[in-house]
Design a protein around this motif. Structure first.
Motif, mmCIF file in Angstrom:
data_model
loop_
_atom_site.group_PDB
_atom_site.id
_atom_site.type_symbol
_atom_site.label_atom_id
_atom_site.label_comp_id
_atom_site.label_asym_id
_atom_site.label_seq_id
_atom_site.Cartn_x
_atom_site.Cartn_y
_atom_site.Cartn_z
ATOM 1 N N PHE A 1 -7.000 5.364 0.640
ATOM 2 C CA PHE A 1 -5.799 5.496 -0.181
ATOM 3 C C PHE A 1 -4.656 6.097 0.633
ATOM 4 N N ASP A 2 -4.951 7.162 1.357
ATOM 5 C CA ASP A 2 -3.922 7.807 2.175
ATOM 6 C C ASP A 2 -3.444 6.896 3.301
ATOM 7 N N ALA A 3 -4.372 6.262 4.002
ATOM 8 C CA ALA A 3 -4.008 5.421 5.141
ATOM 9 C C ALA A 3 -3.152 4.228 4.716
ATOM 10 N N LEU A 4 -3.532 3.567 3.641
ATOM 11 C CA LEU A 4 -2.778 2.397 3.205
ATOM 12 C C LEU A 4 -1.421 2.779 2.623
ATOM 13 N N GLY A 5 -1.342 3.929 1.976
ATOM 14 C CA GLY A 5 -0.104 4.348 1.333
ATOM 15 C C GLY A 5 0.853 5.094 2.234
ATOM 16 N N SER A 6 0.524 5.230 3.500
ATOM 17 C CA SER A 6 1.351 5.987 4.439
ATOM 18 C C SER A 6 1.869 5.092 5.560
ATOM 19 N N ASP A 7 3.105 5.341 5.947
ATOM 20 C CA ASP A 7 3.640 4.655 7.124
ATOM 21 C C ASP A 7 2.903 5.145 8.362
ATOM 22 N N ARG A 8 2.673 4.239 9.273
ATOM 23 C CA ARG A 8 2.103 4.560 10.569
ATOM 24 C C ARG A 8 3.001 3.920 11.625
ATOM 25 N N VAL A 9 2.848 4.303 12.853
ATOM 26 C CA VAL A 9 3.636 3.723 13.937
ATOM 27 C C VAL A 9 3.434 2.207 13.964
ATOM 28 N N TYR A 10 2.234 1.770 13.671
ATOM 29 C CA TYR A 10 1.870 0.367 13.787
ATOM 30 C C TYR A 10 1.964 -0.417 12.481
ATOM 31 N N LEU B 1 1.993 0.456 -3.966
ATOM 32 C CA LEU B 1 0.894 0.963 -4.790
ATOM 33 C C LEU B 1 0.099 -0.161 -5.447
ATOM 34 N N ASP B 2 0.768 -1.174 -5.977
ATOM 35 C CA ASP B 2 0.050 -2.277 -6.630
ATOM 36 C C ASP B 2 -0.908 -2.982 -5.677
ATOM 37 N N ARG B 3 -0.491 -3.149 -4.436
ATOM 38 C CA ARG B 3 -1.352 -3.794 -3.432
ATOM 39 C C ARG B 3 -2.574 -2.923 -3.130
ATOM 40 N N ILE B 4 -2.360 -1.616 -3.044
ATOM 41 C CA ILE B 4 -3.477 -0.687 -2.796
ATOM 42 C C ILE B 4 -4.475 -0.742 -3.951
ATOM 43 N N LEU B 5 -3.971 -0.713 -5.175
ATOM 44 C CA LEU B 5 -4.854 -0.727 -6.346
ATOM 45 C C LEU B 5 -5.621 -2.044 -6.444
ATOM 46 N N THR B 6 -4.980 -3.135 -6.067
ATOM 47 C CA THR B 6 -5.673 -4.434 -6.042
ATOM 48 C C THR B 6 -6.833 -4.387 -5.055
ATOM 49 N N LEU B 7 -6.597 -3.808 -3.881
ATOM 50 C CA LEU B 7 -7.664 -3.701 -2.891
ATOM 51 C C LEU B 7 -8.831 -2.867 -3.440
ATOM 52 N N PHE B 8 -8.536 -1.752 -4.088
ATOM 53 C CA PHE B 8 -9.611 -0.916 -4.638
ATOM 54 C C PHE B 8 -10.407 -1.677 -5.697
ATOM 55 N N GLU C 1 0.694 12.386 -8.544
ATOM 56 C CA GLU C 1 1.497 13.614 -8.634
ATOM 57 C C GLU C 1 1.261 14.506 -7.417
ATOM 58 N N VAL C 2 0.003 14.675 -7.036
ATOM 59 C CA VAL C 2 -0.325 15.492 -5.864
ATOM 60 C C VAL C 2 0.207 14.831 -4.597
ATOM 61 N N ARG C 3 0.004 13.526 -4.481
ATOM 62 C CA ARG C 3 0.502 12.810 -3.297
ATOM 63 C C ARG C 3 2.009 12.979 -3.144
ATOM 64 N N ASP C 4 2.721 12.817 -4.235
ATOM 65 C CA ASP C 4 4.179 12.916 -4.171
ATOM 66 C C ASP C 4 4.638 14.341 -3.873
ATOM 67 N N ARG C 5 3.929 15.314 -4.381
ATOM 68 C CA ARG C 5 4.285 16.700 -4.141
ATOM 69 C C ARG C 5 4.113 17.086 -2.675
ATOM 70 N N TYR C 6 3.084 16.543 -2.025
ATOM 71 C CA TYR C 6 2.769 16.930 -0.650
ATOM 72 C C TYR C 6 3.039 15.822 0.358
ATOM 73 N N ARG C 7 3.854 14.859 0.003
ATOM 74 C CA ARG C 7 4.175 13.739 0.908
ATOM 75 C C ARG C 7 4.750 14.285 2.210
#
Length: 134
Positions: free
Chosen positions: A76-85, A91-98, A123-129
């Motif tokens: 969840f964290d890896a897919l929802g976070s920007d990375r260099v690559y 979110l909808d794409r992540i939930l579809t994968l799950f 809520e937690v993700r957004d608070r600590y983004r």
């Protein structure tokens, strides 16, 4: 340590750089006397519910609960976070994968709990983004 269901040797399963990194992280945590949760999570979070993961090819409840929970959180964290690559997924794409990987990659009961608790998780993700994200 639980026995692997795989016919491959221990060394063969650890042959790729990613697999070696998972195993060496587990070894470092174990040597450092870290708690069992951290050690088990680090070692088993790349295992998959259907047995196709690594490093030991564990299946279903052979994978410790800590590793199964960490797998859900990590993906969840890896897919929802920007990375260099890569850019973060929507979110909808992540939930579809799950939903698609429920019972394959992930413990089906944990996916159900994840979906039920999604508002709190967001809520937690957004608070600590990460502050560096735009």
């Amino acid at each position: 340590m639980r026995a692997s269901r795989s016919n491959r040797s221990c060394c063969t399963r650890r042959s790729s750089p990613r697999r070696r990194r998972s195993f060496s992280g587990w070894e470092r945590s174990a040597r450092a006397g870290r708690r069992r949760r951290a050690t088990t999570s680090r070692y088993e979070h790349h295992e998959k519910w259907d047995g196709t993961g690594y490093p030991r090819g564990l299946k279903g409840e052979e994978i410790h609960l800590y590793g199964r929970i960490t797998a859900v959180a990590d993906v969840f964290d890896a897919l929802g976070s920007d990375r260099v690559y890569k850019k973060a997924w929507e979110l909808d794409r992540i939930l579809t994968l799950f939903r698609e990987e429920r019972g394959r990659h992930f413990d089906p009961q944990l996916v159900d709990v994840f979906m039920e608790e999604l508002p709190r998780i967001l809520e937690v993700r957004d608070r600590y983004r990460d502050e560096l994200q735009e």
